[in-house]
Design a protein around this motif. Sequence first.
Motif, PDB file in Angstrom:
ATOM      1  N   ALA A  93       0.895  -1.233  -0.121  1.00 47.04           N
ATOM      2  CA  ALA A  93       0.044   0.092   0.127  1.00 47.04           C
ATOM      3  C   ALA A  93       0.864   1.233  -0.134  1.00 47.04           C
ATOM      4  CB  ALA A  93      -0.926   0.000   1.277  1.00 47.04           C
ATOM      5  N   VAL A  94       1.903   1.144   0.730  1.00 45.86           N
ATOM      6  CA  VAL A  94       2.963   2.406   0.758  1.00 45.86           C
ATOM      7  C   VAL A  94       3.543   2.471  -0.419  1.00 45.86           C
ATOM      8  CG1 VAL A  94       5.062   3.225   1.762  1.00 45.86           C
ATOM      9  CG2 VAL A  94       3.192   2.344   3.485  1.00 45.86           C
ATOM     10  N   ALA A  95       4.000   1.397  -1.148  1.00 49.09           N
ATOM     11  CA  ALA A  95       4.510   1.541  -2.467  1.00 49.09           C
ATOM     12  C   ALA A  95       3.395   2.125  -3.307  1.00 49.09           C
ATOM     13  CB  ALA A  95       4.683   0.174  -3.045  1.00 49.09           C
ATOM     14  N   CYS A  96       1.916   1.971  -3.441  1.00 54.04           N
ATOM     15  CA  CYS A  96       1.115   2.551  -4.220  1.00 54.04           C
ATOM     16  C   CYS A  96       0.947   3.755  -3.937  1.00 54.04           C
ATOM     17  CB  CYS A  96      -0.075   1.813  -3.862  1.00 54.04           C
ATOM     18  SG  CYS A  96      -0.246   0.320  -4.601  1.00 54.04           S
ATOM     19  N   TYR A  97       1.086   4.490  -2.486  1.00 48.36           N
ATOM     20  CA  TYR A  97       0.820   5.651  -2.022  1.00 48.36           C
ATOM     21  C   TYR A  97       1.803   6.295  -2.754  1.00 48.36           C
ATOM     22  CZ  TYR A  97      -2.697   3.608   1.151  1.00 48.36           C
ATOM     23  OH  TYR A  97      -3.815   3.052   1.577  1.00 48.36           O
ATOM     24  N   THR A  98       3.123   5.882  -2.558  1.00 44.96           N
ATOM     25  CA  THR A  98       4.309   6.493  -2.961  1.00 44.96           C
ATOM     26  C   THR A  98       4.262   6.755  -4.441  1.00 44.96           C
ATOM     27  OG1 THR A  98       5.510   5.251  -1.342  1.00 44.96           O
ATOM     28  CG2 THR A  98       6.801   6.449  -2.894  1.00 44.96           C
ATOM     29  N   ILE A  99       3.915   5.842  -5.206  1.00 41.79           N
ATOM     30  CA  ILE A  99       3.959   6.194  -6.681  1.00 41.79           C
ATOM     31  C   ILE A  99       2.950   7.214  -7.215  1.00 41.79           C
ATOM     32  CG2 ILE A  99       3.260   4.769  -8.811  1.00 41.79           C
ATOM     33  CD1 ILE A  99       4.287   2.314  -7.762  1.00 41.79           C
ATOM     34  N   ILE A 155       0.635   2.467   8.555  1.00 42.06           N
ATOM     35  CA  ILE A 155      -0.253   1.835   7.748  1.00 42.06           C
ATOM     36  C   ILE A 155      -0.475   0.425   8.124  1.00 42.06           C
ATOM     37  CG2 ILE A 155      -0.554   0.811   5.424  1.00 42.06           C
ATOM     38  CD1 ILE A 155      -1.298   3.683   5.406  1.00 42.06           C
ATOM     39  N   PHE A 156       0.692  -0.269   8.831  1.00 43.25           N
ATOM     40  CA  PHE A 156       0.443  -1.563   9.151  1.00 43.25           C
ATOM     41  C   PHE A 156      -0.510  -1.328  10.569  1.00 43.25           C
ATOM     42  CE2 PHE A 156       1.790  -3.946  13.009  1.00 43.25           C
ATOM     43  CZ  PHE A 156       1.507  -5.409  12.737  1.00 43.25           C
ATOM     44  N   GLY A 176      -2.721   7.739   3.760  1.00 41.82           N
ATOM     45  CA  GLY A 176      -1.616   7.227   3.211  1.00 41.82           C
ATOM     46  C   GLY A 176      -0.766   8.402   2.725  1.00 41.82           C
ATOM     47  N   MET A 177      -1.786   8.953   1.657  1.00 41.63           N
ATOM     48  CA  MET A 177      -1.400   9.927   0.633  1.00 41.63           C
ATOM     49  C   MET A 177      -0.783  11.119   1.555  1.00 41.63           C
ATOM     50  SD  MET A 177      -1.527   9.293  -2.474  1.00 41.63           S
ATOM     51  CE  MET A 177      -1.491  11.093  -3.203  1.00 41.63           C
ATOM     52  N   ARG A 178      -1.540  11.329   2.538  1.00 41.39           N
ATOM     53  CA  ARG A 178      -1.027  12.488   3.620  1.00 41.39           C
ATOM     54  C   ARG A 178       0.348  12.242   4.040  1.00 41.39           C
ATOM     55  NH1 ARG A 178      -3.462  17.615   3.290  1.00 41.39           N
ATOM     56  NH2 ARG A 178      -2.961  18.631   5.251  1.00 41.39           N
ATOM     57  N   LEU A 179       0.765  10.924   4.557  1.00 38.18           N
ATOM     58  CA  LEU A 179       1.998  10.646   5.132  1.00 38.18           C
ATOM     59  C   LEU A 179       3.023  10.695   3.961  1.00 38.18           C
ATOM     60  CD1 LEU A 179       0.890   7.059   6.804  1.00 38.18           C
ATOM     61  CD2 LEU A 179       1.333   9.504   7.891  1.00 38.18           C
ATOM     62  N   ILE A 180       2.818  10.334   2.687  1.00 40.57           N
ATOM     63  CA  ILE A 180       3.534  10.364   1.423  1.00 40.57           C
ATOM     64  C   ILE A 180       3.957  11.728   0.950  1.00 40.57           C
ATOM     65  CG2 ILE A 180       4.245   9.457  -0.659  1.00 40.57           C
ATOM     66  CD1 ILE A 180       4.154   7.359   1.312  1.00 40.57           C
ATOM     67  N   SER A 181       2.814  12.400   1.076  1.00 36.25           N
ATOM     68  CA  SER A 181       3.264  13.987   0.506  1.00 36.25           C
ATOM     69  C   SER A 181       3.907  14.738   1.660  1.00 36.25           C
ATOM     70  CB  SER A 181       1.744  14.634  -0.019  1.00 36.25           C
ATOM     71  OG  SER A 181       1.046  14.699   1.252  1.00 36.25           O
ATOM     72  N   GLY A 182       3.376  14.417   3.070  1.00 27.95           N
ATOM     73  CA  GLY A 182       4.237  15.064   3.800  1.00 27.95           C
ATOM     74  C   GLY A 182       5.646  14.705   3.857  1.00 27.95           C
ATOM     75  N   ALA A 183       6.065  13.430   3.556  1.00 22.91           N
ATOM     76  CA  ALA A 183       7.720  13.260   3.362  1.00 22.91           C
ATOM     77  C   ALA A 183       8.226  13.730   2.070  1.00 22.91           C
ATOM     78  CB  ALA A 183       7.753  11.669   3.414  1.00 22.91           C
TER      79      ALA A 183
END
Lengths: 363, 557
Positions: B369-375, B491-492, B442-449
Motif C-alpha cells: 500500500a505504501v508503495a502504491c501511495y508513493t507512486i 499503515i501496518f 496514506g497519501m498525506r503521510l507520503i506527501s508530507g515526506a
Amino acid sequence: MKSTIFALSACLALTTPAWADQPDYYPSDYGKMVEAAKAEGRVVLYITLDPYAVTPFVSEFEAMYPGIKVEVNSMSSAPMHSRFISEEAAKGATADIMISSGMDLQVQLVNDGHALAYESAELSHIPKWASWNNQAYSVTIDPVIFVYNKGFLTPEQVPQSYAQIPEVLAKNADTYRGRIALGDVDRGGVPLLFGIMGSVTDPNYWDIFGAVGKLKPNFIPGSSAVIESVSSGENILSLNQMGAYVLPVIEKNPDVAMVLPSDYTLGNSRVMFIAKSTPHPNASKLFVDFMLSKRGQTVLMNGSKMYPIREDIEGPYTAKSLMATLGTAFRPIPLSPELLANLDPKRRTEFIERWKRTLTGKN
Amino acid sequence: MFSSATRSGIMILAGLAMLLPIGLIFYQSILSEPFFSKEAQLSLAPFIYVFEDPDFWPALWNSILIAVGTTAIALPVGAALAFLMARTDLPFKRILEPLLLLPILTPSIVLALGYVVAAGPVGFYSEFARRLFGFIPWSIYSPVSLFVLGGFMHVPFVYLYVAAALKNLGSDLEEAARITGASPWRVATAVSLPMVTPALVYSGLLVFFAGVTMFGLPLILGSSNDFELLTVYLYKLTNRFSYPSYQLIAAVAVVIIFITMPLIFLQRTVLKVRQKFVTIGGKSGRQRLIELGKWRWLALAIVLAWLIVTFIVPVSGIVLRAFVVRWGPTVNLLDVLTLEHFRGVFAEPTLVRAIVNSIVIGVVGGALAVACYTIVGLAVHRQQGGWARVLDYLVLVPNAVPGLLIGLAFLWVFLFVAPLTPLRSTPFSIWLAYTVVWFAYGMRLISGALLQVGAELEESARTVGASRGRVIRDIVLPLISYGLLAAWLLIFMAFESEYSAGVYLLSVGTEVIGSLLVVFSDGGGGRGTVAALSVINLALIGVGLAIALRWGVKIRG
C-alpha cells in the motif's frame, strides 16, 4: 470422548471403505455417490455459527470421508443472504450448502428456486416437520427461551410462561426496571421472526409485551451481547433467546439459567439447503445426509452444543426432550412457505411500528 | 515527476480503484432493484422511499449532530495536545508521543466492547464508583457518551496533522509573542494555531467524516432508541426488507456523500484564502520550547486523563474479559481467571488463519500500500491543478462512506468485474479495500515526506541531465526513505485496526481479525473469544508500535 470418537472414526476410515459406515437403510448405490463426492473433493459451507460450534461436526465429516474438505464460512444471517444472492446473480463462486437460523430468509431462497432438490437418505428417519419438499431441511432446533440471572432473582421472581409475565413483572417492578434485555426487532431478522411468530401464536402477545415495555427494557442487537449482559448482571432477564446460544454460557456461569415457557415455546430451526448452482452436488448431498444422520446429529449435540432434531438421540437437549418436557406447548416454527408471509415489507414494518409503540410507549 | 503518459496511467489506476466501488454505489442508488436483478430500471424510487421514511430524517440529523459534536470535541483537544507536544516543555513527551496515537490504532469496536466491561452499568470501574459515591455518575449507553467518547477517540487524528504542521514551522513568531508578554495560552490561540489552519481544517474534516460514518461505537453502545444514527438506520433498512434492499442502502450512502462533499470544497476555499496570509513557509531556524512553568504538571494530568478515559479504561475492560470465564458484581474475578479463550483461539484453524492473515495484510499489504501511495504521491508531486486536484477530492470520498458499505461495494466489484473475480477469495481483495479506505491517510503521510525534499535538489539533478527515473531513484527515494518506513509502520497499524471494510469479503482465505470481531459480536458466539481476539489484535498493534519506538520512527502525519 470426542477425541475417542474422532480417532475411532479415523481408524475405521483407514481400514474400511467409507460407505461401509453407512446405515443399512441407505440406497445400495450410495458407495458410488461417495466416490463421486471424493472426486469433487470439497464442499463450501455458509453457516450462521461461529467456528467453535462448526469445527466438531466438520472434523467428524472429514474424518468419515477423507478426501472431502469442508470450507467453512461463518457469518451472520443477513450478510449471508445478501452475499448468496449477489454471488448467484454474478454467477460467481458461492456456497454449496447454506445453513442459517434466519428461517424465513432460507425459505425465501428455496422458494425462489435457489435450492437443489435432494431426497435425503435420512428422510424417513427425521421428523416430518424437519423437511420441506426435499429441498430444505431442519438441522437443529433451538427452543426460544427466557434467560435470567439467578444471582439477582429468586425462583418466584422468574416468569415460567408468557402468560405469567405481566403479573410477575408487576410484582417485582423495582427489580426489573431497566434490567430486561430484548433483541431489537428493528435491527435483527431473527428477533423479528420470533416477534412475528409470537404475535401469531399468542392472542395476548401485545398485552404481555406491553407489560414488559412499562419497565424500560433495553434493546440490544446481537444474541451474544444480550446473553453476555444477562450473564454479567447488567440485565437480569431476557426474553426470546435461542437455547443453543445460552447452553454454553450456563456451563461457564452457574448463575445463568433458562426457562422453557410452559404455555408455548417456539422452536427455531437452522435451515439447510443445497445451492442449485453447486459444482459439488455429490459432496453436498453427502454432507446433507451426514448432518441429518444419527452420527452427525450426535456430534451436533455433544460437540457443538446444539439441539438435534432426530428423535432417536437421547440427551437433555434434543428436540425429543423438548417434546417430552413441553408436549403440545413445543411449537416448532413450520418449515414451509407460510413463512414467506413474514417477509412482506408491509407486514414487517407494521409489526416493527407496533412493537416500538408497545415497548417504548412512543411512536 | 513521471512522464505525463506514466502519470496519466497511474492516475487512471488510482482513480479506478476509488471510482469503481463509489460509482457502483451511485449507480445502484438510482435503480429500482439491486443492479444485478433483471427487473432493475432507472428510478428515483430509492431516494423517494428514503426521504419519505420518517425514520430517516432523525437518523440523518443525529448523525450530523454527532459529527459536529465529535469534531467540536476532537478539534480543540487535539490542537491543544499538538501544541503541548510540539511547542512546550511538557514532561515525558518522548514516552507520551506514541501513546497518544493508541486510540485511533485500536479498532473502535474493541474499545466499545471494553467500555461495556469496564464502565457499563455493572462494569468494574462503575462498581468502584458506586461504592464511592453511592451511584454511577455516567452512563455509557447515553447519547452524551457517544459524543464524548466519539470526540475523544478522534483526538489523535487532529493531533497527528496539527503537530506535524507545527513542527514544520519555525517558532520565531511564537518567541516574539512570548517576549512581548503573551501567556502560553495566548501564544497558542493567537499565533501558533492560526498558522496551522490548513492542518486544523483538514483534520477537522476527517473527524467529521468519521463522525458521520461512526459504526463500532453505536453498534455496541447505541442501544438507546431515542438516538439513532445513519449507520444504524442502514441496518434497519436491510432488516425491513428480506430481499437485499441495496438500492435504499446505496441511496443513503449517496446522501452521506452529498453532505460531506461540499465540506471538501469548503475546505479548499478556506485554505486558499488562508494561504494568502501565511507568510512563513518551509523551514526556519531552530524551534524553542515554551516553558509551561507551574502549569506543566496540570497539563500532563489533563493529557493523562484523556488517555485514561479513551484508552486505558476500555482496554483494561477488554483485557480483563479475555482472561475471565465470567464477570459481574456477583463474581470474584480471582476465582474465574482462565486462559481458555486464548487456548480456544489458537486451537481453531479459522482463527489462527485470521491472525496470520491480519499480520500478512498489515506487513506485506502495508508495504504494498505504501508503495502504491508513493507512486501516486510521486505522480502528483509538485503538480498543480488538473489531475492532482481531482485526486485530492477523490481520495476523500471513500472516507465519507461507512466502511461496511465500501466493503459491500468491493464485493460487487470483485463479483462483477470479470478480470478481478478470481481474486475475490484471496487476501488481495481485502488488501485493495483497505488500501482504498486508507488512501487519504496514506497519501498525506507520503506527501508530507515528499514536501521535505527541497525542489532545488530535484531541479539540479535534472539540470545536469538525470532522467526522471534517475531523480526518483537517486534523489527522492533515498531522501524520503525514513518517511516511507514511518508510513509503512503507520499503515501496518491502520490495517490492523480496520474492522468494517472486510466483513463482506470474508471467506476462506480472507479472514482477518477485524472482520471476525464484527461477525462474532453480531451472532451468538461467546464474548470471551471476541475479547481474546481483540487482545491479540491489540498485541499486534503494540508490536508495531514497539518497533516504531525502537527504530525511533517519528510517528507523525
